[in-house]
Design an enzyme around this catalytic site. Structure first.
Site, PDB file in Angstrom:
ATOM      1  N   GLY A 127       0.815  -1.208   0.000  1.00  0.00           N
ATOM      2  CA  GLY A 127       0.000   0.000   0.000  1.00  0.00           C
ATOM      3  C   GLY A 127       0.850   1.259   0.000  1.00  0.00           C
ATOM      4  N   TYR A 128       1.412   1.562  -1.117  1.00  0.00           N
ATOM      5  CA  TYR A 128       2.266   2.751  -1.247  1.00  0.00           C
ATOM      6  C   TYR A 128       1.543   3.851  -2.024  1.00  0.00           C
ATOM      7  CZ  TYR A 128       6.702   0.555   0.195  1.00  0.00           C
ATOM      8  OH  TYR A 128       7.707  -0.032   0.888  1.00  0.00           O
ATOM      9  N   GLU A 244      13.034  -4.594  -4.433  1.00  0.00           N
ATOM     10  CA  GLU A 244      12.080  -4.767  -5.515  1.00  0.00           C
ATOM     11  C   GLU A 244      12.797  -4.636  -6.866  1.00  0.00           C
ATOM     12  OE1 GLU A 244       7.723  -2.823  -6.650  1.00  0.00           O
ATOM     13  OE2 GLU A 244       8.925  -1.982  -5.062  1.00  0.00           O
TER      14      GLU A 244
HETATM   15  C1  LIG Z   1       0.049  -3.156 -12.706  1.00  0.00           C
HETATM   16  C2  LIG Z   1       0.460  -2.249 -11.603  1.00  0.00           C
HETATM   17  C3  LIG Z   1       0.609  -2.761 -10.333  1.00  0.00           C
HETATM   18  C4  LIG Z   1       0.941  -1.935  -9.303  1.00  0.00           C
HETATM   19  N1  LIG Z   1       0.986  -2.448  -8.046  1.00  0.00           N
HETATM   20  C5  LIG Z   1       1.151  -1.604  -7.016  1.00  0.00           C
HETATM   21  C6  LIG Z   1       1.041  -2.066  -5.692  1.00  0.00           C
HETATM   22  O1  LIG Z   1       0.802  -3.240  -5.477  1.00  0.00           O
HETATM   23  N2  LIG Z   1       1.174  -1.200  -4.680  1.00  0.00           N
HETATM   24  C7  LIG Z   1       1.453   0.116  -4.902  1.00  0.00           C
HETATM   25  O2  LIG Z   1       1.595   0.851  -3.947  1.00  0.00           O
HETATM   26  N3  LIG Z   1       1.566   0.603  -6.151  1.00  0.00           N
HETATM   27  C8  LIG Z   1       1.406  -0.238  -7.203  1.00  0.00           C
HETATM   28  N4  LIG Z   1       1.483   0.251  -8.473  1.00  0.00           N
HETATM   29  C9  LIG Z   1       1.675   1.695  -8.658  1.00  0.00           C
HETATM   30  C10 LIG Z   1       3.013   2.092  -9.248  1.00  0.00           C
HETATM   31  O3  LIG Z   1       4.035   2.027  -8.335  1.00  0.00           O
HETATM   32  C11 LIG Z   1       2.810   3.504  -9.808  1.00  0.00           C
HETATM   33  O4  LIG Z   1       1.984   3.371 -10.957  1.00  0.00           O
HETATM   34  C12 LIG Z   1       4.115   4.144 -10.206  1.00  0.00           C
HETATM   35  O5  LIG Z   1       4.814   4.534  -9.080  1.00  0.00           O
HETATM   36  C13 LIG Z   1       3.889   5.363 -11.139  1.00  0.00           C
HETATM   37  O6  LIG Z   1       2.992   6.268 -10.583  1.00  0.00           O
HETATM   38  P1  LIG Z   1       1.734   6.835 -11.388  1.00  0.00           P
HETATM   39  O7  LIG Z   1       1.007   5.689 -11.954  1.00  0.00           O
HETATM   40  O8  LIG Z   1       1.054   7.766 -10.511  1.00  0.00           O
HETATM   41  O9  LIG Z   1       2.388   7.615 -12.621  1.00  0.00           O
HETATM   42  P2  LIG Z   1       2.989   9.101 -12.599  1.00  0.00           P
HETATM   43  O10 LIG Z   1       3.928   9.252 -11.466  1.00  0.00           O
HETATM   44  O11 LIG Z   1       1.882  10.054 -12.731  1.00  0.00           O
HETATM   45  O12 LIG Z   1       3.847   9.055 -13.939  1.00  0.00           O
HETATM   46  C14 LIG Z   1       3.308   9.156 -15.250  1.00  0.00           C
HETATM   47  C15 LIG Z   1       4.461   9.115 -16.252  1.00  0.00           C
HETATM   48  O13 LIG Z   1       5.362  10.215 -16.011  1.00  0.00           O
HETATM   49  C16 LIG Z   1       6.681   9.767 -15.804  1.00  0.00           C
HETATM   50  N5  LIG Z   1       7.351  10.606 -14.803  1.00  0.00           N
HETATM   51  C17 LIG Z   1       6.918  10.932 -13.582  1.00  0.00           C
HETATM   52  N6  LIG Z   1       7.813  11.700 -12.947  1.00  0.00           N
HETATM   53  C18 LIG Z   1       8.862  11.860 -13.789  1.00  0.00           C
HETATM   54  C19 LIG Z   1      10.115  12.552 -13.706  1.00  0.00           C
HETATM   55  N7  LIG Z   1      10.474  13.220 -12.613  1.00  0.00           N
HETATM   56  N8  LIG Z   1      10.949  12.495 -14.769  1.00  0.00           N
HETATM   57  C20 LIG Z   1      10.595  11.814 -15.882  1.00  0.00           C
HETATM   58  N9  LIG Z   1       9.426  11.145 -16.005  1.00  0.00           N
HETATM   59  C21 LIG Z   1       8.569  11.163 -14.963  1.00  0.00           C
HETATM   60  C22 LIG Z   1       6.508   8.344 -15.324  1.00  0.00           C
HETATM   61  O14 LIG Z   1       7.677   7.580 -15.603  1.00  0.00           O
HETATM   62  C23 LIG Z   1       5.312   7.860 -16.130  1.00  0.00           C
HETATM   63  O15 LIG Z   1       5.737   7.436 -17.395  1.00  0.00           O
HETATM   64  C24 LIG Z   1       1.167  -0.562  -9.521  1.00  0.00           C
HETATM   65  C25 LIG Z   1       1.069  -0.062 -10.822  1.00  0.00           C
HETATM   66  C26 LIG Z   1       0.697  -0.878 -11.852  1.00  0.00           C
HETATM   67  C27 LIG Z   1       0.556  -0.294 -13.209  1.00  0.00           C
END
Ligand SMILES: Cc1cc2nc3c(=O)[nH]c(=O)nc-3n(C[C@H](O)[C@H](O)[C@H](O)COP(=O)(O)OP(=O)(O)OC[C@H]3O[C@@H](n4cnc5c(N)ncnc54)[C@H](O)[C@@H]3O)c2cc1C
Ligand SMILES: Cc1cc2nc3c(=O)[nH]c(=O)nc-3n(C[C@H](O)[C@H](O)[C@H](O)COP(=O)(O)OP(=O)(O)OC[C@H]3O[C@@H](n4cnc5c(N)ncnc54)[C@H](O)[C@@H]3O)c2cc1C
Ligand SMILES: Cc1cc2nc3c(=O)[nH]c(=O)nc-3n(C[C@H](O)[C@H](O)[C@H](O)COP(=O)(O)OP(=O)(O)OC[C@H]3O[C@@H](n4cnc5c(N)ncnc54)[C@H](O)[C@@H]3O)c2cc1C
Lengths: 398, 393, 376
Positions: A127-128, A244
């Site tokens: 739950g992050y 991870e």
């Molecule tokens: C299938 C799946 C399973 C998951 N499972 C879990 C889970 O079990 N528990 C949990 O806590 N989370 C989980 N996640 C969440 C995952 O960790 C987040 O999706 C991830 O951290 C990206 O965050 P966001 O989706 O909000 O994208 P955003 O942070 O909004 O990013 C959108 C895009 O912008 C890019 N971006 C963002 N910041 C920058 C930067 N500074 N420089 C360049 N590019 C950037 C990203 O690389 C991405 O391409 C899961 C995600 C998926 C898709």
């Protein structure tokens, strides 16, 4: 420098090989071969088999129920597992919160949680992420307020894989809004059956239910379930992200995929010959295989460093980047191999209770969902863009 | 929508073809076809021929020597030139400084400079970049200080293409350090024979002498050579960049492909021509498909008289393709990309070639073409422009 | 499993580094390249003195008995310096053939001289039609008395001009592309009937076109079994590929480090270029290519002695593919990120780029090895 395995290593390899061959349940192997999703009960069944042999947690120290194997043995173990159609390890308990608990937890926490992670009885989820906090994880807003001997948790977590079938979750929560945002985060272990927790499904592009949005409303969490100190959660989370990143390399899984892809390419035909004999496809396959070999040797170099007791730096982000890119390369190539039979989409076909004849070859049904879901690999676990930022900053000093 | 040429366009195409056939000497065409070095005389000879026909400055206003072609005809004209292996037109005079002069110059400037540009008696070069100012062009430091009727110019220009042949250089110079850097720049036309100008060659990685450093020490430039107003030079420079970028690349890409196909037919592998090798054939096909899509992209923007953002993606994709074709050609000649005999690229080299005669230019051209993603606004800068101007980021 | 260097290997690395530092400033290299022979005999003598020419040769013939890892260490540093001496042609390939196919007489007579710097070798295998197929050999060797008469052509023979003897592949039987029927001959450079056209190469080395017009050699000129040259070539060229992978890793590292440094110091728009995220990510990709190339370089070095020929061949081709990909990316992007400066002959960047480009061609480019890997 050398690559040679000692006689002991070779004997160990035989031992693992014999064991897996004898004990991997045929029905599970069949589902893995077809690329079907593996049910929780089946994963638990396989984990229990490994657990009874003492092999549930290859990476853990012996005192906590691990194997105490050295780097070479762990490599051999993964290799052999990849030679068979074994299901992939679910990371949340064994690879993530387990190591965190035995590193930073209290004795009581170790006793309470580790055995059930090892034998697979209790399932964990992570739950992050929150709707407003993805890559910028430290901006998270889910609040935990200390009242007496428990915290009161309110907020929303999202993208929680397996939360709907999990018994426990490890959560990052905000316990202070002072100072830098990283400095007000704590790490809580939360029972998913606590009143006020409500996971809602998120259906992903493969049509399946892996993900959830989890709402927390006045959820009571005993202080005893906090890992380490209050407001130090970020440190523990980062430790875990490191774990991870390494496990996401998935060399073994990708080897399995290459093997399956080859057998598919041997079945599929084009211009009267097998796809495997078609130069263009064979070239692409060779390209992917070489990329995987490269990743394997890259990760062996890290293993060797680790084995020599040297700390591994942010370079390890490379493993995550290349590992997930190769995974995507392979799932995409698999779709390409199937031609038209990548298109039929019936969720029921992916169940092991499906008794109708398959549409097209039996290995076809699950491949498109796998391809689609693999797009997530470059997003989760620290997106590949973020990993590049990390290398740029920490390794290249840019 | 209609992608067929009209009969009058086809008639025009035939006319251009005929003209080239009648006027381009075979040995000059051969030099171009084989990618050998061209001398100043080669360029000037062909430019004069075009001018005699009234075709040297087709995009100029008719009154000044241009012609009234529709966009398709301009396009066909450029492509026929390339197809026919004509020496390329050196753009600095006719395509770059001339439009600035006839748009922003004084009547005297028009009369003084345009005729020499038209009949190729004056060779121009472009003095924009400086050692410290490349992508960040507006930071340029070469100073021009007003002194009576003159400016006194001091500073260094670099990467100046073919300055060794030039009679004139158009320069961006700093006339003020106040306000935004863009607001203190002026556009000066400078006689390369002025005392205090020193040209030194820069040899590029392919071993050729194409670019130079140009040093200015107390160079006196009559103030009448200032274009437009003082401190407005950036506006004229940006206007010019548009012209620089609106050049069609399809023709030259097709020529590269043509050459590459010829090589792939003659090279052998496993006893068969390289073009029949599945892996190489696939690369060739892939290239051709990309070229087609580029061509249609270009055609779609035909007729936009002021190409804006399109010019940025055409530059990126077009130069990528230029580089790719040169890379494939180098791969095609295999080991014969190795020999490096600089004289082999000079026309009239009489020794038998080492390996096949088409091999010698392969490596130099591949190395030289790395420049295309750097000059005229690097491809990174073009992407920045696109994300800002088109995507609103 | 262990990827660390032994103490001796570390010492070797240090001493090659010192040599490169002292003798291979870009300016010194430029002068060497412009000389008649294109390299320095003094450097060659120094390499003999330091034992490098004898490094991979067996101890019983005056060698040091070093292994593939030692060669890798040396070649990587040579790559960092863009060393132009004919080490690859003479020691790795020439020495490799003598060790793998030479008679006892060849070995006792020639190996000590090779290690002492008194003998240089070259290897002529490519022909106009052969492309990268080592077995596409039209050059003919006809039996004549005890010996053979050689007729044909060999193209782009590296360092032939300064070699004392040239190893030439020629057909003693079979059709043009048969693996069987190729024989390797040791031919004296100054023998009758051999003519050469010497020229520099784009990456600063030297090579020649050879015409063999009735070159007569004795039976003792044959290396290995008559008609069995293909296997011998595959073995030795495999070792050469492992070595050139190490050289390429050295080149890439220099480019990667230099470009990183450049981005931090070159200011545009009021900030160092290193502040632009596109360039940071490009740099990260270059870094990853370098590390991947290094991993495959280790892999092929450790597997080049594998007993299983398929395993060995796969390792060689896989490594060559990766090195081709990485070298191309790192080379091209280094030029790009240097802007106009990257295009100049004056800066070392272009020279490394050119070397990496030509390394892809050596012994078969990426496409060739991809196909070979797929066919294995
Ligand atoms: C299938 C799946 C399973 C998951 N499972 C879990 C889970 O079990 N528990 C949990 O806590 N989370 C989980 N996640 C969440 C995952 O960790 C987040 O999706 C991830 O951290 C990206 O965050 P966001 O989706 O909000 O994208 P955003 O942070 O909004 O990013 C959108 C895009 O912008 C890019 N971006 C963002 N910041 C920058 C930067 N500074 N420089 C360049 N590019 C950037 C990203 O690389 C991405 O391409 C899961 C995600 C998926 C898709
Ligand atoms: C063969 C050749 C001919 C030329 N002819 C002429 C000529 O005739 N007249 C003339 O005036 N100039 C000429 N130029 C100069 C050319 O326009 C410049 O080289 C170009 O503007 C780039 O500047 P730079 O070389 O200083 O590179 P820099 O600006 O230092 O750029 C270095 C690298 O950083 C990247 N970069 C810079 N800023 C950014 C950013 N904001 N975001 C992302 N990436 C960035 C660039 O794309 C490049 O990859 C020529 C150049 C070459 C190579
Ligand atoms: C010979 C020559 C030919 C050229 N040809 C062309 C051409 O054909 N087309 C063309 O568009 N350009 C061309 N250029 C490049 C041109 O010089 C400028 O780079 C471009 O026109 C934008 O200039 P600007 O000062 O208005 O910068 P801006 O428009 O302000 O910015 C330019 C780029 O740098 C980035 N940037 C600016 N300031 C900062 C900052 N402080 N921090 C981070 N990023 C910043 C911007 O995001 C943008 O991507 C050429 C340059 C030369 C020398």
């Amino acid at each position: 420098m050398d690559l040679a395995f000692s006689n002991d290593d070779l004997a160990f390899r035989d031992e693992v090989h014999t064991f897996v061959k004898a004990h991997l349940p045929a029905d599970i192997a069949e589902s893995v071969r077809r690329g079907r999703p593996i049910a929780k009960a089946d994963i638990q069944r396989w984990q229990l088999i490994l657990y009874n042999r003492g092999w549930a947690a290859p990476g853990w120290p012996v005192e906590f129920g691990g194997t105490g194997w050295n780097a070479t043995q762990r490599y051999i173990f993964d290799e052999v597992m990849a030679e068979f159609d074994t299901p992939e390890t679910i990371p949340f308990g064994l690879l993530m919160v387990g190591p965190l608990i035995y590193t930073f937890g209290t004795d009581a926490q170790k006793e309470r949680f580790l055995p059930k992670i090892l034998n697979g009885k209790e399932w964990w989820c992570q739950g992050y992420s929150e709707p407003g906090s993805g890559s910028d994880l430290a901006s998270l807003q889910t609040k935990a307020v200390l009242t007496g001997d428990h915290y009161l948790v309110n907020g929303t977590k999202t993208w929680n894989s397996s939360a709907h079938i999990a018994d426990w979750t490890f959560c990052l929560v905000r316990t202070s809004s002072e100072g830098k945002q990283q400095e007000g985060i704590s790490f809580l272990l939360i029972d998913m059956n606590t009143p006020g927790i409500e996971p809602k499904p998120i259906i992903s592009i493969d049509g399946a239910h892996h993900l959830n949005m989890t709402y927390y409303t006045d959820v009571k969490v005993p202080v005893a379930n906090r890992i380490g100190e209050e407001n130090k959660g970020w440190t523990y989370a980062k430790f875990l992200l490191g774990h991870e990143r390494n496990s996401i390399t998935e060399v073994g899984l990708s080897k399995q995929r290459v093997r399956r892809l080859k057998s598919i390419a041997e079945e599929e035909r084009t211009g009267g010959k097998t796809l495997l004999d078609e130069p263009d496809f064979a070239g692409k396959l060779a390209d992917a295989e070489i990329a995987l070999t490269t990743l394997e040797y890259l990760s062996l170099r890290f293993l060797a460093e680790e084995a020599a007791g040297r700390p591994i730096g942010a370079e390890a982000s490379m493993l995550k980047i290349r590992g997930t890119e190769i995974r995507q390369q392979l799932t995409e190539l698999t779709i390409e191999a199937l031609g038209y039979y990548a298109a039929p989409f019936e969720m029921e076909q992916m169940s092991d209770r499906w008794n109708e004849p398959s549409i097209g070859p039996d290995y076809a049904a699950a491949q498109m969902p796998q391809y689609l879901f693999s797009r997530a690999a470059t997003i989760y676990g620290g997106s590949n863009e973020i990993q590049r930022n990390i290398i740029a900053k920490m390794v290249l000093g840019l | 929508m209609d992608m067929h040429y009209r009969p009058e366009d086809l008639a025009f195409q035939a006319e251009v073809r005929q003209f080239i056939q009648a006027n381009l000497p075979a040995d000059l065409a051969d030099k171009v076809r084989r990618g050998l070095h061209l001398d100043k005389e080669d360029f000037v000879f062909w430019q004069k021929k075009l001018n005699e026909q009234g075709w040297f400055a087709p995009h100029w206003p008719v009154a000044l020597g241009g012609v009234e072609w529709n966009p398709t005809q301009h396009y066909l004209f450029q492509n026929e030139q390339v197809e026919g292996c004509c020496p390329p037109v050196i753009p600095f005079g006719v395509r770059m400084v001339a439009p600035v002069i006839f748009t922003y110059g004084s009547e005297e400037q028009k009369q003084r400079f345009l005729p020499d540009i038209l009949d190729s008696t004056a060779w121009w070069c472009q003095g924009y970049s400086e050692p410290g100012s490349g992508s960040d062009l507006a930071s340029l430091q070469t100073k021009a200080v007003r002194d009576g009727d003159d400016y006194i110019v001091n500073g260094t220009k670099t990467w100046t293409t073919l300055a060794q042949y030039a009679d004139w250089i158009f320069c961006l110079v700093r006339t003020s350090t106040e306000g935004k850097p863009q607001e203190g720049i002026s556009f000066l036309l400078i006689d390369m024979n002025s005392p205090g100008i020193d040209v030194t060659p820069i040899i590029t990685i392919d071993g050729s002498h194409e670019v130079n450093s140009v040093f200015f020490t107390d160079v006196r430039v009559p103030a009448e050579n200032l274009i437009g107003q003082e401190n407005q030079g950036w506006t004229y420079a940006k206007f010019l960049l548009l012209f620089e970028r609106s050049n069609s690349l399809t023709g030259s890409l097709k020529q590269q492909l043509h050459r590459l196909r010829g090589v792939a037919r003659q090279e052998l592998t496993g006893g068969a021509p390289l073009c029949a090798d599945p892996a190489f054939a696939a690369r060739l096909a892939d290239y051709e498909v990309q070229l087609r899509s580029y061509e249609f992209l270009e055609l779609r923007t035909l007729g936009n008289s002021r190409p804006g953002a399109e010019a940025s993606y055409l530059k990126i994709i077009g130069t990528d393709l230029q580089q790719l074709a040169s890379e494939l050609t180098l791969q095609a000649v295999a080991y014969y990309g190795n020999p490096h005999i600089s004289d082999a690229l000079v026309h009239g080299y009489n020794e038998p070639s080492v390996g096949p005669d088409y091999a010698a230019p392969a490596a130099p051209q591949y190395f030289n073409y790395r420049k295309t993603a750097i000059y005229a606004g690097s491809n990174e800068i073009q992407r920045n422009i696109l994300s800002k101007a088109v995507l609103g980021m | 499993m262990d990827f660390s260097l032994s103490e001796e290997q570390q010492l070797l690395k240090d001493s090659v580094q010192r040599f490169v530092r002292e003798e291979y400033e870009l300016e010194s290299r430029r002068k060497l390249v412009a000389t008649d022979i294109g390299y320095s005999e003094d450097n060659w003598a120094k390499m003999a003195e330091l034992g490098w020419l004898a490094l991979p040769l067996p101890e019983e013939y005056g060698g040091i008995g070093g292994g593939a890892v030692d060669t890798m260490v040396l070649m990587e540093e040579f790559g960092r310096g863009l060393v132009v001496e004919p080490y690859m042609s003479s020691v790795i390939i020439g020495g490799g053939f003598l060790m793998a196919g030479g008679s006892e007489k060849h070995k006792t007579e020639l190996l000590p001289k090779l290690g002492a710097g008194e003998l240089k070798l070259a290897f002529g295998y490519a022909e106009r039609q052969s492309r990268f197929d080592l077995n596409d050999v039209e050059c003919k060797a006809e039996k004549s008395g005890d010996g053979y008469i050689l007729n044909g052509h060999k193209g782009v023979v590296f360092h032939a001009a300064t070699a004392d003897k040239i190893i030439v592949s020629a057909r003693t039987s079979g059709g043009s592309r048969d693996a069987d029927g190729i024989t390797l001959f040791l031919v004296d450079n100054n023998c009758n009937g051999l003519s050469r056209r010497d020229y520099p190469t784009v990456d600063g080395l030297r090579a020649s076109e050879l015409e063999l017009d009735g070159v007569a050699v004795g039976a003792d000129a044959v290396l290995g079994a008559v008609g069995g040259g293909a296997a011998l070539m595959e073995e030795v060229v495999g070792q050469a590929i492992a070595a050139i992978c190490a050289e390429s890793v050295g080149c890439m590292d220099v480019l990667q480090e230099t470009t990183n440094e450049y981005l931090k110091t070159r200011v545009q728009f009021g900030v160092p270029l290193s502040k632009f995220q596109v360039l940071q990510h490009r740099m990260v990709d270059m870094f990853m290519e370098c590390e991947q190339a290094r991993s495959m370089c280790y892999m092929v070095t450790l597997k080049i002695g594998d007993e299983d020929p398929v395993e060995r061949a796969k390792a060689v081709s896989a490594a060559k593919v990766q090195i081709g990909n990485s070298g191309r990316y790192v080379g091209q992007q280094s030029v790009q990120l240097h802007g106009g400066m990257g295009m100049t002959d004056e800066l070392h960047v272009g020279h490394y780029f050119k070397r990496l480009t030509m390394i892809d061609t050596m012994f078969g480019n990426k496409d060739h090895h991809l196909k070979r890997y797929a066919d294995l």
